[in-house]
Write a protein that holds these residues in place. Structure first.
Motif, PDB file in Angstrom:
ATOM      1  N   CYS A 423       0.803  -1.115  -0.008  1.00  0.00           N
ATOM      2  CA  CYS A 423       0.062  -0.081   0.157  1.00  0.00           C
ATOM      3  C   CYS A 423       1.001   1.403  -0.058  1.00  0.00           C
ATOM      4  CB  CYS A 423      -0.969  -0.062   1.256  1.00  0.00           C
ATOM      5  SG  CYS A 423      -2.191   1.113   1.393  1.00  0.00           S
ATOM      6  N   ARG A 424       1.510   1.441  -1.258  1.00  0.00           N
ATOM      7  CA  ARG A 424       2.515   2.397  -1.174  1.00  0.00           C
ATOM      8  C   ARG A 424       2.963   2.846  -2.616  1.00  0.00           C
ATOM      9  NH1 ARG A 424       7.761   0.236  -2.586  1.00  0.00           N
ATOM     10  NH2 ARG A 424       7.765  -1.973  -2.346  1.00  0.00           N
ATOM     11  N   PHE A 425       3.710   3.610  -2.809  1.00  0.00           N
ATOM     12  CA  PHE A 425       4.256   4.339  -4.314  1.00  0.00           C
ATOM     13  C   PHE A 425       5.756   3.424  -4.481  1.00  0.00           C
ATOM     14  CE2 PHE A 425       1.222   7.315  -3.576  1.00  0.00           C
ATOM     15  CZ  PHE A 425       1.024   8.080  -4.699  1.00  0.00           C
ATOM     16  N   PRO A 426       6.063   3.208  -5.545  1.00  0.00           N
ATOM     17  CA  PRO A 426       7.137   2.273  -6.088  1.00  0.00           C
ATOM     18  C   PRO A 426       8.217   3.037  -5.265  1.00  0.00           C
ATOM     19  CG  PRO A 426       6.523   3.650  -8.017  1.00  0.00           C
ATOM     20  CD  PRO A 426       5.174   3.828  -6.866  1.00  0.00           C
ATOM     21  N   SER A 427       9.455   2.072  -5.183  1.00  0.00           N
ATOM     22  CA  SER A 427      10.553   2.636  -4.569  1.00  0.00           C
ATOM     23  C   SER A 427      11.651   2.026  -5.493  1.00  0.00           C
ATOM     24  CB  SER A 427      10.726   2.165  -3.085  1.00  0.00           C
ATOM     25  OG  SER A 427      10.626   0.600  -3.075  1.00  0.00           O
ATOM     26  N   ASP A 428      12.139   0.882  -5.911  1.00  0.00           N
ATOM     27  CA  ASP A 428      12.909   0.156  -6.565  1.00  0.00           C
ATOM     28  C   ASP A 428      13.154   0.980  -7.779  1.00  0.00           C
ATOM     29  OD1 ASP A 428      13.527  -1.112  -3.982  1.00  0.00           O
ATOM     30  OD2 ASP A 428      12.225  -2.851  -4.725  1.00  0.00           O
ATOM     31  N   GLY A 429      14.443   1.396  -7.919  1.00  0.00           N
ATOM     32  CA  GLY A 429      14.697   1.880  -9.354  1.00  0.00           C
ATOM     33  C   GLY A 429      14.596   3.492  -9.596  1.00  0.00           C
ATOM     34  N   ALA A 441      -3.063  17.216  -7.637  1.00  0.00           N
ATOM     35  CA  ALA A 441      -2.147  17.755  -6.441  1.00  0.00           C
ATOM     36  C   ALA A 441      -1.576  17.393  -5.524  1.00  0.00           C
ATOM     37  CB  ALA A 441      -2.836  19.185  -6.378  1.00  0.00           C
ATOM     38  N   ARG A 442      -2.444  16.217  -5.133  1.00  0.00           N
ATOM     39  CA  ARG A 442      -2.072  15.540  -3.552  1.00  0.00           C
ATOM     40  C   ARG A 442      -0.816  14.781  -3.808  1.00  0.00           C
ATOM     41  NH1 ARG A 442      -6.896  11.377  -3.333  1.00  0.00           N
ATOM     42  NH2 ARG A 442      -6.351  11.047  -5.442  1.00  0.00           N
ATOM     43  N   PRO A 443      -0.109  14.975  -2.613  1.00  0.00           N
ATOM     44  CA  PRO A 443       1.129  14.290  -2.276  1.00  0.00           C
ATOM     45  C   PRO A 443       0.920  12.857  -2.149  1.00  0.00           C
ATOM     46  CG  PRO A 443       0.723  15.496  -0.144  1.00  0.00           C
ATOM     47  CD  PRO A 443      -0.426  15.815  -1.293  1.00  0.00           C
ATOM     48  N   PRO A 444       2.210  11.943  -2.296  1.00  0.00           N
ATOM     49  CA  PRO A 444       1.780  10.607  -2.203  1.00  0.00           C
ATOM     50  C   PRO A 444       1.389  10.086  -0.852  1.00  0.00           C
ATOM     51  CG  PRO A 444       4.060  11.016  -3.113  1.00  0.00           C
ATOM     52  CD  PRO A 444       3.437  12.227  -2.559  1.00  0.00           C
ATOM     53  N   GLY A 445       1.788  10.955   0.353  1.00  0.00           N
ATOM     54  CA  GLY A 445       1.110  10.627   1.790  1.00  0.00           C
ATOM     55  C   GLY A 445      -0.445  10.792   1.949  1.00  0.00           C
ATOM     56  N   GLN A 446      -0.657  11.859   1.289  1.00  0.00           N
ATOM     57  CA  GLN A 446      -2.112  12.164   1.158  1.00  0.00           C
ATOM     58  C   GLN A 446      -3.129  10.886   0.368  1.00  0.00           C
ATOM     59  OE1 GLN A 446      -3.798  14.632   2.945  1.00  0.00           O
ATOM     60  NE2 GLN A 446      -5.711  13.413   2.368  1.00  0.00           N
ATOM     61  N   ASN A 482       9.554   8.899   0.705  1.00  0.00           N
ATOM     62  CA  ASN A 482       9.092   8.952  -0.624  1.00  0.00           C
ATOM     63  C   ASN A 482       8.009   7.866  -1.149  1.00  0.00           C
ATOM     64  OD1 ASN A 482      10.291  11.533  -0.654  1.00  0.00           O
ATOM     65  ND2 ASN A 482      12.198  10.450  -1.133  1.00  0.00           N
ATOM     66  N   ILE A 483       7.573   7.203  -0.083  1.00  0.00           N
ATOM     67  CA  ILE A 483       6.551   6.085  -0.776  1.00  0.00           C
ATOM     68  C   ILE A 483       5.225   6.389  -0.135  1.00  0.00           C
ATOM     69  CG2 ILE A 483       8.507   4.411  -1.254  1.00  0.00           C
ATOM     70  CD1 ILE A 483       7.291   2.984   1.493  1.00  0.00           C
ATOM     71  N   GLY A 484       4.899   7.453   0.412  1.00  0.00           N
ATOM     72  CA  GLY A 484       3.699   7.734   0.956  1.00  0.00           C
ATOM     73  C   GLY A 484       3.135   7.062   2.169  1.00  0.00           C
ATOM     74  N   GLN A 485       4.337   6.154   2.904  1.00  0.00           N
ATOM     75  CA  GLN A 485       3.659   5.637   4.154  1.00  0.00           C
ATOM     76  C   GLN A 485       4.179   6.661   5.177  1.00  0.00           C
ATOM     77  OE1 GLN A 485       5.402   1.662   4.174  1.00  0.00           O
ATOM     78  NE2 GLN A 485       3.799   0.990   2.867  1.00  0.00           N
ATOM     79  N   ARG A 486       2.869   7.518   5.621  1.00  0.00           N
ATOM     80  CA  ARG A 486       3.021   8.229   6.917  1.00  0.00           C
ATOM     81  C   ARG A 486       2.573   7.635   8.212  1.00  0.00           C
ATOM     82  NH1 ARG A 486       1.276  13.606   4.003  1.00  0.00           N
ATOM     83  NH2 ARG A 486      -0.867  12.691   4.562  1.00  0.00           N
ATOM     84  N   VAL A 487       3.359   7.192   8.974  1.00  0.00           N
ATOM     85  CA  VAL A 487       2.989   6.237  10.037  1.00  0.00           C
ATOM     86  C   VAL A 487       1.822   6.772  10.883  1.00  0.00           C
ATOM     87  CG1 VAL A 487       3.665   5.098  12.209  1.00  0.00           C
ATOM     88  CG2 VAL A 487       5.286   5.104  10.137  1.00  0.00           C
ATOM     89  N   GLY A 488       1.988   8.002  11.207  1.00  0.00           N
ATOM     90  CA  GLY A 488       1.102   8.908  12.042  1.00  0.00           C
ATOM     91  C   GLY A 488      -0.338   8.730  11.558  1.00  0.00           C
ATOM     92  N   ASP A 489      -0.452   9.237   9.840  1.00  0.00           N
ATOM     93  CA  ASP A 489      -1.539   9.013   9.243  1.00  0.00           C
ATOM     94  C   ASP A 489      -2.167   7.684   9.381  1.00  0.00           C
ATOM     95  OD1 ASP A 489      -1.604  11.928   9.184  1.00  0.00           O
ATOM     96  OD2 ASP A 489      -0.537  11.798   6.994  1.00  0.00           O
ATOM     97  N   VAL A 490      -1.596   6.794   8.897  1.00  0.00           N
ATOM     98  CA  VAL A 490      -1.773   5.385   8.692  1.00  0.00           C
ATOM     99  C   VAL A 490      -2.413   4.990   9.932  1.00  0.00           C
ATOM    100  CG1 VAL A 490      -1.272   3.042   8.089  1.00  0.00           C
ATOM    101  CG2 VAL A 490      -0.507   4.852   6.965  1.00  0.00           C
ATOM    102  N   ALA A 491      -2.070   5.217  11.155  1.00  0.00           N
ATOM    103  CA  ALA A 491      -2.214   4.899  12.501  1.00  0.00           C
ATOM    104  C   ALA A 491      -3.828   5.350  12.866  1.00  0.00           C
ATOM    105  CB  ALA A 491      -1.171   5.202  13.361  1.00  0.00           C
TER     106      ALA A 491
END
Length: 594
Positions: A423-429, A441-446, A482-491
């Motif tokens: 449940c995230r944006f790509p990271s490898d590459g 206009a939303r950032p990945p975390g949003q 930079n993959i959109g996984q903001r721990v506080g928001d997900v929690a």
């Protein structure tokens, strides 16, 4: 010829029969003085004369009656004055009724209103015929003529506007008596729902009440003017945006908490009332779950050890769906299979009182990406799917609905929990080359936060828990990576967070540990400490994924147990074991309590 008659007046002068003599000024003045200041005899004369003649005449002939002046008709002067007066009334009235009122009206959005969409139609009606070239429409001081549309009665422009206060103006150059007419107005755009967080929830069984429970909850909303409701009942919000509430419900129905701002934007959260154990579980692949023999072995393991939960893959990293999902897009891309009978799997787990978790890989899906490149992350330079073509666009609502079609089927079948992985944006590459076809206009975390919020709303009717798997370093000083996984928001969105704190996945020297893979206790302990700090005061519970597989170093049962001991030391009494082959170290587990 008759002779003109003459007679003498009282003063002895001759008076012609048809004309009265004209008196001189001195004679007139004398008579006036006699009347106003004459002697006593003069003053009493009228009384003496009244005995003889009421007019005081001495002759026998009665005095002639005074002549009345004949009335005269309106003169030209009078007519002119009247005409001027009429025009003085009619002309202003005509101006006020037909000329002065502005033909501009029907202002949209209305004056002082609040609009809850970022794409705003700015519009005005014009009651008289006009030439669009004589109209200037401005929004926030900028001419929007390039996007303006006009018909016979109105002009309008649809514009993307940011949240905040905006102004609009319209200039109409009508010419003639109408001249130039203007209208100015302001409005506010508020497309962002209030941020709602449930900071505390306590669910207790009511003694003798069967499935009845009491619920105490507390939360915050970032808009103190927002209206908060729990199960559609209003809740008092203090000046700082905090609220508390106590109510009763049942174990079979989730409790809705909502916050709505003045613009009508609403955010929701749900309290899942089903009873959850301190889950100690293990991963089960589609192939293992699809085999009656292998699934029976996994169930038997839970009967011998402290395990009380199993996580069943329903949609994996290959894009495979492990059952016959009745969803058009899934059938179109040939993702569905007949490996497992979903309800049969759930029944077997429930019969043994095993907590059932299903896993859905969200945004890594080579099957869908290949069949529908428009839903895949693309390469900016080539226009083809990025990297190996396995990542889906997290901005795409169609992708969200695809994943949630699997989740809803699982919830209907009776799973206790829906877990979202990848449940995230790509990271490898080279992620700088990533192009997201549906990006806004939303950032990945949003985006990730919105997806989990949407999932919560869609799954709420089934009263199931939701959870999310996170990178093990997202709670460190590296942030969301930079993959959109903001721990506080997900929690704030899920019931459980499962960070993948696999020691083999940490770089050398991470957390000042020379070889993390060789030090499972230390790396798990320090990683989970960071998660506990990030999740403090949040409603989600921490339940990590632990490593029971080997990469560079052969993993022994003692190394598996060391990770469990690190959790226990931190007061974390729930965890999940991962082995892609589903061959678990039974000796690392405590035996089941009899």
């Amino acid at each position: 010829m008759a002779r003109k008659r003459t007679f003498s007046n009282r003063r002895g002068g001759a008076v012609s029969g048809n004309r009265r003599p004209r008196l001189s000024y001195s004679e007139l003045e004398g008579r006036r003085r006699e009347t106003e200041s004459g002697g006593g005899a003069r003053k009493s004369a009228p009384r003496e004369m009244s005995a003889r003649d009421p007019r005081g005449r001495t002759g026998d002939r009665p005095a002639p009656k005074p002549k009345r002046r004949a009335s005269q008709g309106p003169t030209g002067f009078h007519v002119a004055v009247g005409a001027v007066c009429i025009l003085a009334v009619v002309i202003p009235l005509w101006l006020f009724v037909f000329v002065l009122p502005s033909p501009i009206g029907g202002l949209t959005p209305s004056v002082g209103s609040c609009v809850k969409t970022g794409n705003v139609q700015v519009k005005a009606t014009i009651s008289k015929s006009f030439n669009p070239q004589n109209v200037t429409l401005k929004v926030d001081g900028k001419d929007v003529g390039a996007t303006m549309q006009a018909d016979k009665k109105s002009v309008s422009a649809s514009l993307p506007l940011a949240d905040g206060k905006h102004s609009a103006s319209l200039l109409l150059n009508a010419g003639g008596l109408m001249g130039k007419r203007t209208a100015s107005w302001s409005f506010t755009v508020d497309s962002t729902p209030p941020k709602l967080s449930i900071t505390k929830k306590a669910i207790k069984d009511i003694k003798g009440g069967g499935q009845a429970v009491s619920i105490d909850l507390a939360g915050t909303v970032d808009d103190k003017d927002a209206t908060v409701t729990v199960a559609d009942k209003p809740v008092t919000v203090d000046k700082t945006g905090k609220f508390v509430y106590a109510t009763k419900s049942t174990r079979v129905q989730s409790l809705k908490v909502a916050a709505k701002d003045k613009a009508g934007n609403e955010s929701t959260d749900y309290v899942i009332t089903q009873k959850a154990p301190q889950a100690k579980g293990a991963h089960v692949s589609i192939f293992i779950a699809g085999s009656d023999t292998d699934l029976a072995k996994m169930i038997a393991l839970t009967q011998r050890t402290e395990l009380n939960a199993l996580e069943i893959d329903l949609k994996d990293e290959a894009g495979m769906i492990g059952f016959n999902l009745d969803y058009p897009l899934a059938k179109q891309v040939k993702a569905t299979t007949n490996y497992m009978d979903l309800e049969s799997v759930v029944d077997q787990l429930r019969f043994k009182d095993i907590y059932a978790i299903c896993r859905i890989v969200s945004f890594k899906d080579p099957k869908l990406a290949k069949a529908r490149p428009d839903l895949a992350v693309q390469d900016k330079t080539t226009g083809r799917p990025w990297s190996t073509g396995v990542w889906l666009d997290p901005y795409s609502k169609e992708v969200w609905d695809y994943d949630l079609s699997v989740a809803e089927a699982a919830a209907k079948a009776g799973f206790n929990e829906i877990q979202f992985d990848y449940c995230r944006f790509p990271s490898d590459g080279n992620t700088s080359l990533c192009k997201y076809p549906h990006q806004d206009a939303r950032p990945p975390g949003q985006v990730i936060d919105d997806f989990l919020s949407y999932a919560r709303t869609r799954l709420a009717p089934y009263n199931v828990f939701i959870s999310a798997d996170l990178f093990g370093l997202t709670a460190s000083n590296q942030g969301d990576m930079n993959i959109g996984q903001r721990v506080g928001d997900v929690a704030n969105r899920v019931d459980f967070i499962s960070p993948m704190v696999y020691p083999s996945h940490y770089n050398l020297g991470e957390y000042n540990i020379k070889v993390p893979e060789a030090n499972p206790y230390d790396i798990v302990y320090k990683s989970l400490q960071d998660f506990q700090k990030k999740m403090a005061g949040k409603p989600a519970q921490l339940r990590p994924w632990l490593q029971d597989f080997s990469l560079k170093i052969h993993y022994t049962p003692d190394m598996v147990r060391a990770q469990i001991d690190a959790c226990e030391k931190l007061g974390i009494h729930q965890w999940l074991l991962w082995d892609p082959d589903c061959t678990y170290s039974e000796t690392a587990l405590k035996p089941q309590k009899k």
